[in-house]
Design an enzyme around this catalytic site. Structure first.
Site, PDB file in Angstrom:
ATOM      1  N   LYS A  52      13.356 -46.846  -0.969  1.00 39.43           N
ATOM      2  CA  LYS A  52      13.800 -47.769   0.398  1.00 39.43           C
ATOM      3  C   LYS A  52      13.622 -48.005   1.066  1.00 39.43           C
ATOM      4  O   LYS A  52      13.118 -48.706   2.596  1.00 39.43           O
ATOM      5  CB  LYS A  52      15.390 -46.634   0.073  1.00 39.43           C
ATOM      6  CG  LYS A  52      16.319 -46.986  -0.093  1.00 39.43           C
ATOM      7  CD  LYS A  52      17.626 -47.282   0.200  1.00 39.43           C
ATOM      8  CE  LYS A  52      19.150 -46.144  -0.223  1.00 39.43           C
ATOM      9  NZ  LYS A  52      19.283 -44.968  -0.499  1.00 39.43           N
ATOM     10  N   LYS A 112       7.522 -44.026  -6.372  1.00 39.33           N
ATOM     11  CA  LYS A 112       8.356 -44.260  -6.708  1.00 39.33           C
ATOM     12  C   LYS A 112       9.204 -44.989  -5.970  1.00 39.33           C
ATOM     13  O   LYS A 112       8.201 -45.340  -4.740  1.00 39.33           O
ATOM     14  CB  LYS A 112       9.477 -42.607  -6.474  1.00 39.33           C
ATOM     15  CG  LYS A 112      11.121 -43.024  -6.603  1.00 39.33           C
ATOM     16  CD  LYS A 112      11.697 -41.276  -5.943  1.00 39.33           C
ATOM     17  CE  LYS A 112      11.808 -41.944  -4.998  1.00 39.33           C
ATOM     18  NZ  LYS A 112      12.942 -40.827  -3.812  1.00 39.33           N
ATOM     19  N   LYS A 117       8.462 -35.784   3.318  1.00 40.02           N
ATOM     20  CA  LYS A 117       9.195 -36.514   4.502  1.00 40.02           C
ATOM     21  C   LYS A 117       8.554 -35.653   5.649  1.00 40.02           C
ATOM     22  O   LYS A 117       8.564 -36.179   6.633  1.00 40.02           O
ATOM     23  CB  LYS A 117      11.417 -36.310   4.563  1.00 40.02           C
ATOM     24  CG  LYS A 117      11.637 -36.945   3.243  1.00 40.02           C
ATOM     25  CD  LYS A 117      13.104 -37.218   3.132  1.00 40.02           C
ATOM     26  CE  LYS A 117      13.569 -38.180   1.931  1.00 40.02           C
ATOM     27  NZ  LYS A 117      15.148 -37.731   2.395  1.00 40.02           N
TER      28      LYS A 117
HETATM   29  P1  TYM Z   1      19.552 -41.962  -2.418  1.00 35.74           P
HETATM   30  O1  TYM Z   1      20.032 -42.831  -1.102  1.00 35.74           O
HETATM   31  O2  TYM Z   1      17.866 -41.366  -2.138  1.00 35.74           O
HETATM   32  O3  TYM Z   1      19.181 -42.336  -3.472  1.00 35.74           O
HETATM   33  C1  TYM Z   1      20.802 -43.265  -4.020  1.00 35.74           C
HETATM   34  C2  TYM Z   1      20.317 -42.632  -5.378  1.00 35.74           C
HETATM   35  O4  TYM Z   1      19.575 -43.765  -6.282  1.00 35.74           O
HETATM   36  C3  TYM Z   1      18.161 -42.872  -6.932  1.00 35.74           C
HETATM   37  N1  TYM Z   1      17.400 -43.523  -6.895  1.00 35.74           N
HETATM   38  C4  TYM Z   1      16.575 -43.971  -8.323  1.00 35.74           C
HETATM   39  N2  TYM Z   1      16.820 -43.649  -9.301  1.00 35.74           N
HETATM   40  C5  TYM Z   1      16.041 -43.913  -9.741  1.00 35.74           C
HETATM   41  N3  TYM Z   1      14.216 -45.013  -9.753  1.00 35.74           N
HETATM   42  C6  TYM Z   1      14.340 -44.401  -8.091  1.00 35.74           C
HETATM   43  N4  TYM Z   1      12.970 -45.219  -7.412  1.00 35.74           N
HETATM   44  C7  TYM Z   1      15.525 -44.211  -7.308  1.00 35.74           C
HETATM   45  N5  TYM Z   1      15.061 -44.169  -5.972  1.00 35.74           N
HETATM   46  C8  TYM Z   1      16.414 -43.343  -5.477  1.00 35.74           C
HETATM   47  C9  TYM Z   1      19.089 -41.251  -6.866  1.00 35.74           C
HETATM   48  O5  TYM Z   1      18.210 -39.966  -7.457  1.00 35.74           O
HETATM   49  C10 TYM Z   1      20.468 -41.336  -5.368  1.00 35.74           C
HETATM   50  O6  TYM Z   1      20.740 -40.825  -7.430  1.00 35.74           O
HETATM   51  N6  TYM Z   1      20.115 -37.133  -1.204  1.00 35.74           N
HETATM   52  C11 TYM Z   1      20.371 -38.492  -2.199  1.00 35.74           C
HETATM   53  C12 TYM Z   1      22.215 -38.613  -1.341  1.00 35.74           C
HETATM   54  C13 TYM Z   1      22.722 -37.792  -1.231  1.00 35.74           C
HETATM   55  C14 TYM Z   1      23.820 -37.559  -2.227  1.00 35.74           C
HETATM   56  C15 TYM Z   1      24.704 -36.693  -2.280  1.00 35.74           C
HETATM   57  C16 TYM Z   1      23.983 -37.846  -4.254  1.00 35.74           C
HETATM   58  C17 TYM Z   1      23.097 -36.910  -0.212  1.00 35.74           C
HETATM   59  N7  TYM Z   1      24.916 -36.233  -0.889  1.00 35.74           N
HETATM   60  C18 TYM Z   1      25.900 -36.005  -3.224  1.00 35.74           C
HETATM   61  C19 TYM Z   1      24.462 -37.141  -5.185  1.00 35.74           C
HETATM   62  C20 TYM Z   1      25.574 -36.562  -4.503  1.00 35.74           C
HETATM   63  C21 TYM Z   1      19.884 -39.628  -1.777  1.00 35.74           C
HETATM   64  O7  TYM Z   1      18.797 -39.605  -0.864  1.00 35.74           O
HETATM   65  O8  TYM Z   1      19.824 -40.557  -2.527  1.00 35.74           O
END
Ligand code: TYM
Length: 332
Positions: free
Chosen positions: A200, A197, A116
């Site tokens: 979003k 990957k 990032k």
């Molecule tokens: P975020 O918002 O990027 O993604 C949310 C969830 O989706 C999963 N994910 C994917 N799984 C499979 N294939 C993909 N291409 C893909 N892209 C995203 C992510 O692994 C996630 O489970 N840091 C985290 C948010 C967060 C969080 C937490 C998660 C903040 N605090 C505490 C768990 C516990 C994030 O950016 O997710």
């Protein structure tokens, strides 16, 4: 979210960009499937979202959209509390306290930070501190399990390291959480570039399958997904990443094993595979979209739900924060 005899699950999604099928298959689908077995806390992590520049009105709207998507996917408020991270100030406060025991070198090693920050001209301190905020989210709720996609593995490891370090320095305080990752679907790739990957942050058409995309758009994106010229249907990540990604999406949605999927498609062309994947995706998402649009008609419902969610989790978070403050000598 009242049964304290059950193990606790915590997870979250950032309210940025479009909630896509990777988020669903990698995370939310599994939360829904397992919700009856656990005491669940699901967060919309708006403080994480602002580690990169966001439009304020859009961030506010997206936070509520994600909450509705959680419900539309099938989360049940009997088993889950759903809330917005910034509504519980203990997340920010614990982050500061954990910052003070987290070596900077641990954060500089995080691959998501490196990726990032490479794309930004100017980097806010929040971006490097992102994993400590995530550790605070998890540790505040005495979390046992964190169901996430594969991209969060390193952040979960860091959370465990921070918790262990605190426990070592100040005495047993935090439960050491475990990340849980689905066998299939932990890493869904972009349809256009299947070696990257699904993300979003990309708004290129044909990259992601967004949960709220109309069926026509979903079908178009799948039909133009990048494949290869081998004309062979196989799970082969190295040589056929595009076909493997489509097969994985199909596998995760239908719950079939690899062998039966290969038998089903053997001798068929990529066009047939894509059509079947499109049908499976559309029939999975149509009821989700229907529930979403029904609830979206009533914005007061969502505000009340988020308020209730925050009230349900607040005592847990405040209690854990108080113990940390005591251990550090900030209060008696
Ligand atoms: P975020 O918002 O990027 O993604 C949310 C969830 O989706 C999963 N994910 C994917 N799984 C499979 N294939 C993909 N291409 C893909 N892209 C995203 C992510 O692994 C996630 O489970 N840091 C985290 C948010 C967060 C969080 C937490 C998660 C903040 N605090 C505490 C768990 C516990 C994030 O950016 O997710």
């Amino acid at each position: 979210m009242t049964d304290t005899t059950k193990k606790r699950v915590f997870s979250g999604v950032q309210p940025t960009g479009n909630f896509h099928i990777g988020n669903y298959l990698g995370a939310t689908k599994n939360w829904v499937a397992d919700q009856h077995n656990y005491d669940n806390v699901f967060c919309i992590v708006d403080l994480h979202a602002i580690t990169l520049p966001q439009d304020p009105a859009e961030l506010y709207r997206k936070s509520r959209e994600v909450a509705l998507i959680y419900l539309a996917c099938g989360l049940d408020l009997e088993h889950c509390a759903i809330f917005i991270q910034s509504h519980i100030p203990a997340h920010s406060e614990l982050t500061w306290l954990l910052n003070c025991i987290t070596p900077l070198g641990w954060l500089e090693r995080m691959t998501q930070y490196k990726d990032k920050s490479a794309k930004q001209d100017s980097i806010g301190t929040g971006l490097i501190d992102y994993p400590v905020l995530m550790a605070s989210d998890i540790l505040l709720y005495d979390t046992d399990y964190v169901p996430v996609g594969a991209d969060q593995k390193q952040h979960i490891e860091l959370t465990r390291d921070v918790a262990q370090r605190f426990n070592h320095l100040y005495g047993d305080t935090f439960v050491i959480p475990q990340g849980t990752f689905p066998e299939a679907g932990a890493r869904i790739m972009g349809l256009d570039v299947p070696t990257m990957k699904m993300s979003k942050s990309s708004d290129k058409g044909g990259h992601a399958l967004n949960l709220l995309d109309p069926p026509k758009v979903l079908k178009k994106s799948i039909m133009r997904a990048t494949t290869d010229s081998l004309n062979n249907i196989a799970f082969d990540l190295e040589n056929q990443p595009g076909v493997t990604n489509l097969l994985t999406i199909y596998q995760t949605i239908t719950g079939q094993d690899e062998e039966s999927i290969i038998n089903q498609f053997s001798g068929q062309g990529y066009g047939t595979l894509k059509k079947q994947v499109a049908e499976a995706v559309i029939s999975t998402l149509e009821p989700v979209q229907k529930r979403y649009h029904e609830m979206a008609d009533d914005p007061s419902y969502i505000d009340q739900l988020l308020k209730d969610g925050a009230e349900r989790v607040r005592p847990i978070a405040e209690n854990r924060l108080r113990v940390v403050q005591e251990r550090l000598g900030l209060r008696k």
